[in-house]
Design a protein around this motif. Structure first.
Motif, PDB file in Angstrom:
ATOM      1  N   LEU A   1       0.647  -0.856  -0.156  1.00  0.00           N
ATOM      2  CA  LEU A   1      -0.112   0.389  -0.127  1.00  0.00           C
ATOM      3  C   LEU A   1       1.078   0.980  -0.699  1.00  0.00           C
ATOM      4  O   LEU A   1       1.170   2.377  -0.399  1.00  0.00           O
ATOM      5  N   ARG A   2       1.566   1.157   0.646  1.00  0.00           N
ATOM      6  CA  ARG A   2       2.793   2.516   0.583  1.00  0.00           C
ATOM      7  C   ARG A   2       3.792   2.802  -0.513  1.00  0.00           C
ATOM      8  O   ARG A   2       3.581   3.874  -1.254  1.00  0.00           O
ATOM      9  N   ALA A   3       3.904   2.193  -1.560  1.00  0.00           N
ATOM     10  CA  ALA A   3       4.285   2.142  -2.955  1.00  0.00           C
ATOM     11  C   ALA A   3       3.660   2.304  -3.730  1.00  0.00           C
ATOM     12  O   ALA A   3       3.531   2.759  -4.557  1.00  0.00           O
ATOM     13  N   ARG A   4       2.655   2.028  -3.320  1.00  0.00           N
ATOM     14  CA  ARG A   4       0.931   2.327  -5.023  1.00  0.00           C
ATOM     15  C   ARG A   4       1.038   3.569  -3.843  1.00  0.00           C
ATOM     16  O   ARG A   4       0.390   3.920  -5.341  1.00  0.00           O
ATOM     17  N   ASP A   5       0.934   4.430  -3.006  1.00  0.00           N
ATOM     18  CA  ASP A   5       0.257   5.510  -2.582  1.00  0.00           C
ATOM     19  C   ASP A   5       1.323   6.569  -3.186  1.00  0.00           C
ATOM     20  O   ASP A   5       1.021   7.080  -3.534  1.00  0.00           O
ATOM     21  N   ARG A   6       3.037   5.674  -3.167  1.00  0.00           N
ATOM     22  CA  ARG A   6       3.485   6.541  -3.809  1.00  0.00           C
ATOM     23  C   ARG A   6       3.665   6.965  -5.263  1.00  0.00           C
ATOM     24  O   ARG A   6       3.350   8.007  -5.801  1.00  0.00           O
ATOM     25  N   GLU A   7       2.602   5.993  -6.081  1.00  0.00           N
ATOM     26  CA  GLU A   7       2.574   5.840  -7.335  1.00  0.00           C
ATOM     27  C   GLU A   7       1.480   6.590  -7.666  1.00  0.00           C
ATOM     28  O   GLU A   7       1.543   6.987  -8.566  1.00  0.00           O
ATOM     29  N   ARG A   8       0.485   6.941  -6.532  1.00  0.00           N
ATOM     30  CA  ARG A   8      -0.844   6.951  -6.683  1.00  0.00           C
ATOM     31  C   ARG A   8       0.143   9.128  -7.018  1.00  0.00           C
ATOM     32  O   ARG A   8      -0.640   9.817  -7.438  1.00  0.00           O
ATOM     33  N   LYS A   9       0.874   9.474  -5.877  1.00  0.00           N
ATOM     34  CA  LYS A   9       0.896  10.629  -6.293  1.00  0.00           C
ATOM     35  C   LYS A   9       2.128  11.044  -7.239  1.00  0.00           C
ATOM     36  O   LYS A   9       1.635  12.295  -8.119  1.00  0.00           O
ATOM     37  N   LEU A  10       2.975   9.788  -7.781  1.00  0.00           N
ATOM     38  CA  LEU A  10       3.360   9.830  -9.461  1.00  0.00           C
ATOM     39  C   LEU A  10       2.386  10.457 -10.269  1.00  0.00           C
ATOM     40  O   LEU A  10       2.464  10.816 -11.112  1.00  0.00           O
ATOM     41  N   LEU A  11       1.667   9.707 -10.336  1.00  0.00           N
ATOM     42  CA  LEU A  11       0.449   9.285 -11.124  1.00  0.00           C
ATOM     43  C   LEU A  11      -0.064  10.862 -11.578  1.00  0.00           C
ATOM     44  O   LEU A  11      -0.402  11.498 -12.527  1.00  0.00           O
ATOM     45  N   THR A  12      -0.642  11.686 -10.404  1.00  0.00           N
ATOM     46  CA  THR A  12      -1.142  12.907 -10.207  1.00  0.00           C
ATOM     47  C   THR A  12      -0.507  13.597 -11.490  1.00  0.00           C
ATOM     48  O   THR A  12      -0.563  14.304 -11.573  1.00  0.00           O
ATOM     49  N   LYS A  13       1.581  14.119 -10.548  1.00  0.00           N
ATOM     50  CA  LYS A  13       2.113  14.132 -11.455  1.00  0.00           C
ATOM     51  C   LYS A  13       2.414  14.157 -12.870  1.00  0.00           C
ATOM     52  O   LYS A  13       2.393  14.600 -13.253  1.00  0.00           O
ATOM     53  N   ILE A  14       2.342  12.869 -13.121  1.00  0.00           N
ATOM     54  CA  ILE A  14       2.351  12.290 -14.709  1.00  0.00           C
ATOM     55  C   ILE A  14       1.576  13.111 -15.247  1.00  0.00           C
ATOM     56  O   ILE A  14       1.188  13.721 -16.460  1.00  0.00           O
ATOM     57  N   GLN A  15      -0.179  13.147 -14.958  1.00  0.00           N
ATOM     58  CA  GLN A  15      -1.891  13.563 -15.333  1.00  0.00           C
ATOM     59  C   GLN A  15      -1.105  15.697 -15.617  1.00  0.00           C
ATOM     60  O   GLN A  15      -1.710  15.833 -16.390  1.00  0.00           O
ATOM     61  N   GLN A  16      -0.789  15.946 -14.653  1.00  0.00           N
ATOM     62  CA  GLN A  16       0.058  17.102 -14.713  1.00  0.00           C
ATOM     63  C   GLN A  16       0.540  17.306 -15.471  1.00  0.00           C
ATOM     64  O   GLN A  16      -0.259  18.157 -16.581  1.00  0.00           O
ATOM     65  N   SER A  17       1.762  16.097 -15.606  1.00  0.00           N
ATOM     66  CA  SER A  17       2.595  17.162 -17.177  1.00  0.00           C
ATOM     67  C   SER A  17       1.829  16.879 -17.958  1.00  0.00           C
ATOM     68  O   SER A  17       2.057  17.503 -19.148  1.00  0.00           O
TER      69      SER A  17
END
Length: 134
Positions: free
Chosen positions: A69-85
């Protein structure tokens, strides 16, 4: 589609032209797809509830779930940055430092396609954060 080598060999006047924007959008879309695929795998994995009578085994399973779940939480944050990019690509703002307005640079974007600050601006940001948040 351009390759990394072709992009690196382009002149500075070609910075963030249509071909480069298309290259980075494709790269970001692939990262987004991979992350979403991982989210589905994790959801399926966590749904497979295993009832284990041994407390040690149960604790091990819970710890593995917590790490997942911690790994997925980091990925969720990265997903937000990807979508913003991707949005910034569509607005033709991608590749420019949000702090200084200068180019972030192709090598930095190849290493970290979600970068929003130039290397110098990032160093300043981290220094300020270290000085004032510690």
């Amino acid at each position: 589609m351009l390759t990394e080598e072709q992009i690196l060999n382009m002149s500075e006047k070609d910075y963030m032209n249509e071909a480069q924007l298309a290259f980075f959008k494709f790269r970001l879309k692939k990262l987004e797809y991979d992350l979403l695929k991982n989210i589905v795998k994790t959801t399926e994995y966590l749904r497979e509830t295993i009832l284990v009578p041994d407390p040690v085994d149960r604790a091990t399973i819970e710890e593995e779930n917590t790490l997942e779940l911690r790994a997925r939480d980091r990925e969720r944050k990265l997903l937000t940055k990807i979508q913003q990019s991707i949005i910034s690509i569509d607005k033709k703002e991608y590749g420019w430092c949000k702090d200084t307005g200068e180019p972030i640079g192709i090598p930095r974007l190849l290493a970290k396609p979600t970068a929003t600050l130039s290397l110098e601006a990032q160093k300043r940001y981290e220094l300020k954060k270290k000085l004032y948040n510690d």
